[in-house]
Design a protein around this motif. Structure first.
Motif, PDB file in Angstrom:
ATOM      1  N   GLU A 236      48.000  41.767  27.969  1.00  0.00           N
ATOM      2  CA  GLU A 236      48.331  40.533  28.682  1.00  0.00           C
ATOM      3  C   GLU A 236      47.094  39.972  29.386  1.00  0.00           C
ATOM      4  O   GLU A 236      46.958  38.751  29.528  1.00  0.00           O
ATOM      5  CB  GLU A 236      49.469  40.774  29.682  1.00  0.00           C
ATOM      6  N   GLY A 237      46.220  40.878  29.823  1.00  0.00           N
ATOM      7  CA  GLY A 237      44.953  40.431  30.399  1.00  0.00           C
ATOM      8  C   GLY A 237      44.140  39.653  29.364  1.00  0.00           C
ATOM      9  O   GLY A 237      43.609  38.566  29.647  1.00  0.00           O
ATOM     10  N   LEU A 238      44.066  40.186  28.145  1.00  0.00           N
ATOM     11  CA  LEU A 238      43.348  39.485  27.066  1.00  0.00           C
ATOM     12  C   LEU A 238      43.990  38.129  26.800  1.00  0.00           C
ATOM     13  O   LEU A 238      43.291  37.119  26.604  1.00  0.00           O
ATOM     14  CB  LEU A 238      43.363  40.325  25.781  1.00  0.00           C
ATOM     15  N   PRO A 247      42.510  31.726  33.851  1.00  0.00           N
ATOM     16  CA  PRO A 247      42.616  31.901  35.304  1.00  0.00           C
ATOM     17  C   PRO A 247      41.314  32.466  35.880  1.00  0.00           C
ATOM     18  O   PRO A 247      40.582  33.168  35.181  1.00  0.00           O
ATOM     19  CB  PRO A 247      43.755  32.910  35.453  1.00  0.00           C
ATOM     20  N   THR A 248      41.044  32.160  37.158  1.00  0.00           N
ATOM     21  CA  THR A 248      39.882  32.763  37.831  1.00  0.00           C
ATOM     22  C   THR A 248      40.310  34.011  38.590  1.00  0.00           C
ATOM     23  O   THR A 248      39.467  34.718  39.140  1.00  0.00           O
ATOM     24  CB  THR A 248      39.246  31.780  38.816  1.00  0.00           C
ATOM     25  N   ALA A 249      41.615  34.254  38.634  1.00  0.00           N
ATOM     26  CA  ALA A 249      42.130  35.441  39.326  1.00  0.00           C
ATOM     27  C   ALA A 249      43.412  35.885  38.648  1.00  0.00           C
ATOM     28  O   ALA A 249      44.147  35.064  38.112  1.00  0.00           O
ATOM     29  CB  ALA A 249      42.392  35.129  40.798  1.00  0.00           C
ATOM     30  N   ILE A 250      43.652  37.211  38.684  1.00  0.00           N
ATOM     31  CA  ILE A 250      44.894  37.765  38.120  1.00  0.00           C
ATOM     32  C   ILE A 250      45.520  38.706  39.142  1.00  0.00           C
ATOM     33  O   ILE A 250      44.845  39.583  39.683  1.00  0.00           O
ATOM     34  CB  ILE A 250      44.636  38.521  36.797  1.00  0.00           C
ATOM     35  N   TYR A 262      40.819  45.121  33.742  1.00  0.00           N
ATOM     36  CA  TYR A 262      39.384  45.440  33.818  1.00  0.00           C
ATOM     37  C   TYR A 262      38.818  45.576  32.408  1.00  0.00           C
ATOM     38  O   TYR A 262      37.747  45.073  32.090  1.00  0.00           O
ATOM     39  CB  TYR A 262      39.167  46.761  34.561  1.00  0.00           C
ATOM     40  N   GLU A 263      39.541  46.335  31.570  1.00  0.00           N
ATOM     41  CA  GLU A 263      39.061  46.581  30.210  1.00  0.00           C
ATOM     42  C   GLU A 263      39.062  45.270  29.411  1.00  0.00           C
ATOM     43  O   GLU A 263      38.132  45.007  28.642  1.00  0.00           O
ATOM     44  CB  GLU A 263      39.938  47.646  29.531  1.00  0.00           C
ATOM     45  N   ALA A 264      40.083  44.439  29.615  1.00  0.00           N
ATOM     46  CA  ALA A 264      40.136  43.138  28.932  1.00  0.00           C
ATOM     47  C   ALA A 264      38.923  42.298  29.329  1.00  0.00           C
ATOM     48  O   ALA A 264      38.252  41.691  28.478  1.00  0.00           O
ATOM     49  CB  ALA A 264      41.433  42.413  29.289  1.00  0.00           C
TER      50      ALA A 264
END
Lengths: 364, 364
Positions: A236-238, A247-250, A262-264
């Protein structure tokens, strides 16, 4: 003998006789059902269970004798979340000289099928459920013997007949999102948990409320969900970071999600917090160990475990205690994964926008 | 009753009488000591314990009756290592319909003081120790009642009287170091565990052997040690990376150390694996979740837990079974934290060397 784990001697023989004659079986058959022993057909067992349940409602049996054991059923014992909860429950039980019997669950978050038989044989003080549920029939069998149940952070919606201990999830979601807004972020993604789980719905609701309070819209493409696993955070990060206007923040609503994000970010060449701010949820040790250390919502696991043990012991003494739910407060822990957004010209978003614009122009 | 957790009925009354008259106390006092009940002075308890111990050596008592419980004592229940071991032990116990009673330890890796009394009351099938130790007196009390002990990855040196299950630590240390050498690294740092712990000594020895086999010297300044905590990995990682001639690779002999080294590298502006290769040890989930995913030595925790449960149950059946130690094989899991060193001109080491040389010249 005080340590003998049997409830038989504590029920009046008259009660057993009454149920036996109503069910048209011997007293020894009723006793077998009561103590979870084999040798009774499932049809007869069901009939006796129903009669025992009726009997309990009309006439409370004398207090049962218990073994100094606390049953704990826990989903994914090897998860970082479980480890921290279990360590706290064990401490609380140990201080009271009660042994913690720990059982894992099947993937559907319920214990193995014969678990209830084993518990009836052990006659514990009570049962604490960690992020899992019991089938209705199993719950009935425990409650009909006055074995109290308490749930910590229940899977799904808290059941009305099981007292539960949780934390202020809405408040946590609000705090996390508010923190990002205060840093100047305007496009804030969220990765929520399963939609049928109260805790994740509440966190999402807190996120929405914080955006609303600042007059920011809730962009549907910024709301993603998963099952609280690392792999969901990565996927979902990817997805979020590949949006045309990323987005600039998650707000990753679990620390494991955050590590996936982090990994994304790493795989896309984005630095945290320079290009992306991330807030987690839970404040497990892995949040401190993350590189960079993770800003996250602290869930008071130690206090929750202590409350749950305290409560289950009280219920063992006072089965009619009216109690449904307690939520302990959450707080925000600011570390190094969040920072001020460049308010006027969000650098990466602007760059992206610039590139998109150019692409559009050249495409025409 | 089969589930009654008491060993009293299983010792012949003659035995109790004999010990009682030798100790000049009543049979009921001997029975209290045998079953861990209160009301006996520590002096009398010690006298009776010694007599029971003598008695066991001269004449094996009849087989005791046990409750279907397995006692597990575990150091740092909330550590990622413990979580994965405990989940595996629970699975193995559950398959045999045995309940796992879990107890944490004090910081010195022993259970709380009254633990043994609680265990004698519960009369479990056996005891599994995870990364912890029992005081000699406690061990004696359990063994004198034929309650078998098995240690997984014992703290310190394996005790000769406690069978233990471990993994091939020397081999793991060798594999990790050999991998880095094969990638062209020549200055390889190591962060080892406590010097009095067999597992860490064996890993260090594997590191030395791999260097020797390639004709590389063991540079004393590259060998650091800690207590297997994240903070040690950070501190020792910073120390290694701040050396005048810093290593191009670090063998962090636990995954937690490796995460600490990641943070050390980040704080110095070094990228992994571009500027530094890192190998961990254990292959916990946190190794997969690390950014970048960590190359590490896989410790077969599932197999170790299964072996330990199997063994403790065999010992419960055959108390005289001769068994001291089994080590299960370790393997290397290559992920993204290691890469080929620039063989001819290790970039950072060379640059550093260049600067040192210049400094010397200008200093003259």
């Amino acid at each position: 003998m005080a340590s003998e784990p049997s409830s038989e001697g504590t029920r009046s023989r008259a009660t057993l006789q009454e149920v036996a004659s109503l069910a048209d079986v011997s007293i020894s058959t009723v006793s077998k059902v009561l103590n979870g022993r084999a040798g009774v057909s499932s049809e007869t067992r069901a009939r006796i269970e129903a009669l025992l349940q009726d009997h309990r409602q009309s006439q409370r049996p004398p207090k049962r004798q218990v073994a100094p054991l606390l049953e704990v059923v826990c989903y994914e014992i090897d998860s970082p979340f479980a480890g921290e909860v279990l360590a706290s429950i064990e401490q609380a039980a140990r201080q009271r000289r009660i042994g913690m019997v720990l059982t894992g669950t099947t993937p559907d978050q319920t214990p193995y099928e014969e678990w209830v038989e084993d518990v009836l044989r052990r006659q514990p003080v009570g049962v604490v459920l960690v992020a899992c549920v019991l089938p209705a029939e199993v719950k009935q069998r425990l409650l009909s013997r006055d074995i109290p149940l308490v749930a910590i952070d229940p899977a799904g919606a808290p059941a009305p007949d099981v007292p539960s201990v949780g934390s202020a999830d809405w408040n946590g979601g609000y705090l996390a999102t508010r923190h990002l807004i205060d840093l100047g972020h305007r496009r804030i993604g969220i990765i929520t948990g399963p939609g049928d789980m109260m805790a994740s719905t509440a966190r999402l609701s807190g996120y929405r409320a914080a955006l609303d309070a600042s007059g920011l819209p809730v962009a549907p493409e910024l709301v993603r969900s998963g099952e609280f696993h690392h792999a969901d955070g990565l996927a979902e990060g990817l997805a979020l970071l590949s949006l045309p206007e990323r987005p600039t923040a998650i707000f990753a609503s679990s620390d494991l999600y955050a590590l996936g994000v982090y990994e994304a970010a790493r795989s896309l060449g984005l630095a945290i917090p320079a290009d992306l701010s991330v807030v987690g949820y839970d404040d497990l040790s892995i949040a401190q160990w993350a590189v960079p250390p993770l800003t996250t919502v602290h869930v008071p696991l130690v206090a929750m475990a202590e409350q749950a043990v305290h409560l289950v012991l009280r219920l063992a003494d006072e089965p009619d205690l009216a109690f449904s739910r307690i939520d302990i407060d959450t707080t925000l822990v600011v570390r190094n994964s969040t920072r001020q957004a460049d308010f006027v010209f969000p650098p990466s978003a602007e760059a992206k926008r610039g590139r998109s614009a150019r692409t559009k122009i050249s495409g025409k």
